[in-house]
Write a protein that holds these residues in place. Sequence first.
Motif, PDB file in Angstrom:
ATOM      1  N   VAL A  35       0.863  -1.184   0.000  1.00 17.31           N
ATOM      2  CA  VAL A  35       0.000   0.000   0.000  1.00 17.31           C
ATOM      3  C   VAL A  35       0.896   1.230   0.000  1.00 17.31           C
ATOM      4  O   VAL A  35       1.797   1.340   0.838  1.00 17.31           O
ATOM      5  CB  VAL A  35      -0.915   0.025   1.247  1.00 17.31           C
ATOM      6  CG1 VAL A  35      -1.718   1.319   1.299  1.00 17.31           C
ATOM      7  CG2 VAL A  35      -1.841  -1.178   1.268  1.00 17.31           C
TER       8      VAL A  35
ATOM      9  N   THR B 255      -8.315   1.411   4.991  1.00 20.30           N
ATOM     10  CA  THR B 255      -7.719   0.480   4.036  1.00 20.30           C
ATOM     11  C   THR B 255      -6.974  -0.632   4.764  1.00 20.30           C
ATOM     12  O   THR B 255      -7.161  -1.814   4.466  1.00 20.30           O
ATOM     13  CB  THR B 255      -6.768   1.225   3.077  1.00 20.30           C
ATOM     14  OG1 THR B 255      -7.530   2.159   2.321  1.00 20.30           O
ATOM     15  CG2 THR B 255      -6.054   0.272   2.143  1.00 20.30           C
TER      16      THR B 255
ATOM     17  N   CYS C 192      -2.785  -2.404  -3.149  1.00 24.64           N
ATOM     18  CA  CYS C 192      -4.028  -1.769  -2.733  1.00 24.64           C
ATOM     19  C   CYS C 192      -3.733  -0.292  -2.510  1.00 24.64           C
ATOM     20  O   CYS C 192      -2.778   0.042  -1.797  1.00 24.64           O
ATOM     21  CB  CYS C 192      -4.543  -2.419  -1.446  1.00 24.64           C
ATOM     22  SG  CYS C 192      -6.158  -1.816  -0.930  1.00 24.64           S
TER      23      CYS C 192
ATOM     24  N   ASP D 271      -4.339   3.525  -1.037  1.00 28.26           N
ATOM     25  CA  ASP D 271      -4.698   3.962   0.322  1.00 28.26           C
ATOM     26  C   ASP D 271      -6.134   4.471   0.433  1.00 28.26           C
ATOM     27  O   ASP D 271      -6.580   4.808   1.522  1.00 28.26           O
ATOM     28  CB  ASP D 271      -3.718   4.990   0.857  1.00 28.26           C
ATOM     29  CG  ASP D 271      -3.767   6.325   0.113  1.00 28.26           C
ATOM     30  OD1 ASP D 271      -4.473   6.435  -0.907  1.00 28.26           O
ATOM     31  OD2 ASP D 271      -3.083   7.252   0.556  1.00 28.26           O
ATOM     32  N   ASP D 272      -6.851   4.499  -0.654  1.00 26.33           N
ATOM     33  CA  ASP D 272      -8.259   4.899  -0.586  1.00 26.33           C
ATOM     34  C   ASP D 272      -9.177   3.788  -1.056  1.00 26.33           C
ATOM     35  O   ASP D 272     -10.334   4.017  -1.418  1.00 26.33           O
ATOM     36  CB  ASP D 272      -8.504   6.179  -1.393  1.00 26.33           C
ATOM     37  CG  ASP D 272      -8.187   6.034  -2.873  1.00 26.33           C
ATOM     38  OD1 ASP D 272      -7.571   5.016  -3.269  1.00 26.33           O
ATOM     39  OD2 ASP D 272      -8.558   6.924  -3.653  1.00 26.33           O
ATOM     40  N   ASP D 273      -8.662   2.547  -1.071  1.00 25.98           N
ATOM     41  CA  ASP D 273      -9.464   1.387  -1.465  1.00 25.98           C
ATOM     42  C   ASP D 273      -9.759   0.498  -0.273  1.00 25.98           C
ATOM     43  O   ASP D 273      -8.986   0.466   0.694  1.00 25.98           O
ATOM     44  CB  ASP D 273      -8.735   0.575  -2.531  1.00 25.98           C
ATOM     45  CG  ASP D 273      -8.661   1.291  -3.879  1.00 25.98           C
ATOM     46  OD1 ASP D 273      -9.470   2.212  -4.095  1.00 25.98           O
ATOM     47  OD2 ASP D 273      -7.802   0.934  -4.687  1.00 25.98           O
ATOM     48  N   ILE D 274     -10.836  -0.221  -0.341  1.00 23.72           N
ATOM     49  CA  ILE D 274     -11.254  -1.152   0.707  1.00 23.72           C
ATOM     50  C   ILE D 274     -11.329  -2.545   0.098  1.00 23.72           C
ATOM     51  O   ILE D 274     -11.887  -2.723  -0.982  1.00 23.72           O
ATOM     52  CB  ILE D 274     -12.652  -0.752   1.267  1.00 23.72           C
ATOM     53  CG1 ILE D 274     -12.638   0.667   1.807  1.00 23.72           C
ATOM     54  CG2 ILE D 274     -13.114  -1.759   2.315  1.00 23.72           C
ATOM     55  CD1 ILE D 274     -11.748   0.899   2.977  1.00 23.72           C
TER      56      ILE D 274
END
Length: 93
Positions: free
Chosen positions: A8, A20, A87, A89-92
Amino acid sequence: MLNLSVIVTTYNRPKLLKETIQSILNQTFTDFELIVVDNNSNYDFFKLIAEFNDPRIKSFQNDNGGVIAINRNYGIKKSKGEFLAFCDDDDIW
């Protein structure tokens, strides 16, 4: 051998980064390291990471000069997994 390294990259988004990271840690698959590479954010990045108290998380700061790929590559160099996942840093997950 470690199976998976999750990388990340982040910059100045502590609230999103916490969400995240938590989403990654919540996965049922647990054989991974989580490498978080920060571009010298203006908050206490290492304190935020320490709050998770999870030995799978490896945190680094690296100035990428505005080129996010530099920190992705930095994370790859630090990884020990056979497989890589990325991934933002603004994804889940």
